[in-house]
Design a protein around this motif. Structure first.
Motif, short mmCIF file in Angstrom:
data_model
loop_
_atom_site.label_atom_id
_atom_site.label_comp_id
_atom_site.label_asym_id
_atom_site.label_seq_id
_atom_site.Cartn_x
_atom_site.Cartn_y
_atom_site.Cartn_z
N LEU A 141 -0.74 6.46 4.34
CA LEU A 141 -0.24 5.62 3.25
C LEU A 141 0.12 4.23 3.75
O LEU A 141 -0.13 3.22 3.07
CB LEU A 141 0.99 6.27 2.61
N SER A 142 0.70 4.13 4.95
CA SER A 142 1.11 2.83 5.48
C SER A 142 -0.09 1.91 5.70
O SER A 142 -0.03 0.72 5.37
CB SER A 142 1.87 3.03 6.81
N VAL A 143 -1.17 2.46 6.28
CA VAL A 143 -2.36 1.65 6.50
C VAL A 143 -2.94 1.19 5.16
O VAL A 143 -3.27 0.01 4.97
CB VAL A 143 -3.42 2.43 7.30
N ALA A 144 -3.06 2.12 4.22
CA ALA A 144 -3.66 1.78 2.92
C ALA A 144 -2.80 0.77 2.16
O ALA A 144 -3.31 -0.21 1.60
CB ALA A 144 -3.86 3.05 2.09
N ILE A 145 -1.48 0.99 2.14
CA ILE A 145 -0.59 0.07 1.42
C ILE A 145 -0.61 -1.30 2.06
O ILE A 145 -0.66 -2.33 1.37
CB ILE A 145 0.84 0.65 1.37
N GLY A 146 -0.57 -1.34 3.42
CA GLY A 146 -0.57 -2.63 4.11
C GLY A 146 -1.84 -3.44 3.83
O GLY A 146 -1.77 -4.63 3.53
N PHE A 180 -0.39 10.33 -4.94
CA PHE A 180 -1.25 10.62 -6.08
C PHE A 180 -1.21 9.47 -7.10
O PHE A 180 -2.24 9.09 -7.67
CB PHE A 180 -0.83 11.92 -6.74
N TRP A 181 -0.03 8.90 -7.32
CA TRP A 181 0.12 7.78 -8.24
C TRP A 181 -0.72 6.59 -7.77
O TRP A 181 -1.42 5.94 -8.56
CB TRP A 181 1.59 7.41 -8.35
N LEU A 182 -0.65 6.30 -6.48
CA LEU A 182 -1.43 5.18 -5.94
C LEU A 182 -2.93 5.46 -6.03
O LEU A 182 -3.72 4.54 -6.29
CB LEU A 182 -1.03 4.92 -4.49
N ALA A 183 -3.33 6.71 -5.81
CA ALA A 183 -4.75 7.06 -5.94
C ALA A 183 -5.23 6.85 -7.37
O ALA A 183 -6.29 6.25 -7.60
CB ALA A 183 -4.97 8.51 -5.51
N ALA A 184 -4.43 7.34 -8.34
CA ALA A 184 -4.81 7.19 -9.74
C ALA A 184 -4.80 5.72 -10.15
O ALA A 184 -5.70 5.24 -10.86
CB ALA A 184 -3.86 7.99 -10.62
N TYR A 217 -5.79 7.36 -0.57
CA TYR A 217 -4.57 7.88 -1.18
C TYR A 217 -4.73 9.35 -1.59
O TYR A 217 -3.78 10.13 -1.52
CB TYR A 217 -4.19 7.05 -2.40
N GLY A 218 -5.93 9.74 -2.02
CA GLY A 218 -6.16 11.13 -2.41
C GLY A 218 -6.04 12.09 -1.24
O GLY A 218 -5.40 13.15 -1.35
#
Length: 410
Positions: free
Chosen positions: A35-40, A96-100, A177-178
């Motif tokens: 999540l940290s890599v994807a969010i960053g 899941f929220w971020l994936a959606a 995210y999924g």
């Protein structure tokens, strides 16, 4: 000086409750790192702001400050496995929220900040509870190598998960995210099925005095206070992980896969060091070894700051991670050994606040300093600040600097 584990000590790999704990820690850390890599990367793609990267760390840290007294009391009052399970399920829901949201192209800067705060709130319960649970899983004579092995689980996940997160993000944010959602769900299932000794029951009522018990305990132990505050200020100044997206794209000229490898490099060094410490626990001159390790961390930060070579940057990040692992294991070992079980949650909560300050608040400091004076000067100044902290703390906490052994049962 180091020593092998006693010949009659059962191998951790044959201790089934610890194996369940170890794999739970792998998946817990793996989910957060992905999540940290994807969010960053997503935040920097949306805003192009180093300050916003730092603010993501800040909004994850603030809940830990606000809840520091509550989370420790919860970990001491309720079943630690259930507390962890709820925390992990909340983080799975965020992933899941971020994936959606990413699939529907509706992720905004503000939504990322909000969900980062939710993650920070869940992890406020996650970290002290997991620290307090480990002594209920293994006997005291196995605690020091178990801490090193648990740290190895964290670092193994930190090696694999950021690189995997970078590759998955290249396939699309919803994919990253999924997968993170699934990883968190597996972690929750493992945690809820750990076999552990019953924790010391607490019949006392919830009072302001009981909430502050962990703070008072740490203040009464100068060596513990010195060790955790050393980590706080050294990593607060020397931490540059929040700026890795800037280094990856603008200085080292690589993509999401390169960012994942950079995020994994410190964990590679830490994993190698933790593997050594499992077989060779540090028994003597622990104070000097810890201060020396933090000094190496500061020097590695300076070298990373001025590097324009991807592979040199990778190498010094490996050294940085290895040196940090030494101080982590020493600090965690004698904090756990000197803390009664009925107080481990509250002491762990305060300790996790220091750790969070050095990480999440350090990310904000790095982002703000980079926005003010530039990325490279900010990282170099932070590494030099870490070296200054080492010198000051050796003067302020002489008993810690000259500490020879870890206390507690052998």
């Amino acid at each position: 000086m180091t020593a092998e584990l006693p010949a009659d000590t059962p191998a951790l790999r044959h201790h089934r409750p610890f194996l369940a704990f170890w794999f739970a820690r792998v998946f817990t850390t793996g989910g957060f790192q992905m999540l940290s890599v994807a969010i960053g990367w997503q935040m920097y793609a949306l805003t192009g702001s180093a300050l916003d990267l730092g603010l993501v760390g800040l909004v994850q840290f603030l809940p830990r400050v606000l809840l520091v007294l509550v989370t420790g009391d919860v970990a001491d009052r309720f079943d630690r496995r259930r507390v962890l399970g709820v925390s992990l399920l909340v983080q799975a829901a965020v992933a899941f929220w971020l994936a959606a949201g990413s699939a529907g192209l509706s992720v905004s800067r503000e939504l990322i900040f909000f969900l980062a705060a939710v993650i920070g709130t869940a992890r406020s319960f996650d970290m002290p509870t997991m620290q307090a649970l480990l002594p209920n899983v293994v006997p005291p004579k196995l605690l020091s190598p178990a801490i090193a092995a648990a740290a190895a689980a964290t670092e193994a996940a930190t090696i694999i998960a950021p690189a995997l997160g970078g590759f998955l993000y290249a396939a699309g944010a919803p994919v990253a995210y999924g997968v993170g959602t699934v990883v968190y769900l597996i972690a929750a299932l493992l945690v809820l099925n750990i076999s552990a000794r019953p924790q010391t029951p607490r019949d006392e009522k919830l009072t302001l005095d009981s909430l502050f018990a962990g703070v008072r305990f740490i203040r009464s132990r100068p060596d513990i206070l010195g060790a955790i505050s050393l980590d706080l200020f050294a990593v607060l100044l020397g931490g540059a992980t929040a700026l890795l997206p800037v280094y990856a794209r603008d200085i080292l000229h690589t993509g999401p896969w390169g960012l994942g490898l950079l995020r994994a490099a410190p964990a590679l060094g830490a994993l190698a060091m933790s593997a050594w410490l499992i077989r060779h626990p540090i028994r003597r001159r622990v104070g000097r070894v810890m201060f020396a390790a933090v000094g190496v961390f500061g020097v590695a930060t300076v070298v990373f700051g001025v590097s324009t070579s991807f592979w040199l940057s990778m190498a010094v990040l490996v050294i940085l991670g290895a040196s940090d692992m030494v101080s982590v294991v020493i600090r965690a070992s004698f904090v756990q050994l000197e803390t009664p079980d009925a107080m481990r949650g509250r002491v762990g909560s305060v300790n996790s606040l220091f750790i969070g300050a050095s990480n999440q608040l350090g990310e904000f400091e790095s982002g703000a300093t980079a926005a003010l004076m530039g990325t490279v000067p900010a990282v170099v100044a932070g590494g030099l600040g870490t070296l200054a902290v080492v010198a000051i703390w050796m003067k302020c906490f002489p008993s810690l600097a000259h500490r020879d052994r870890l206390s507690g049962p052998e």
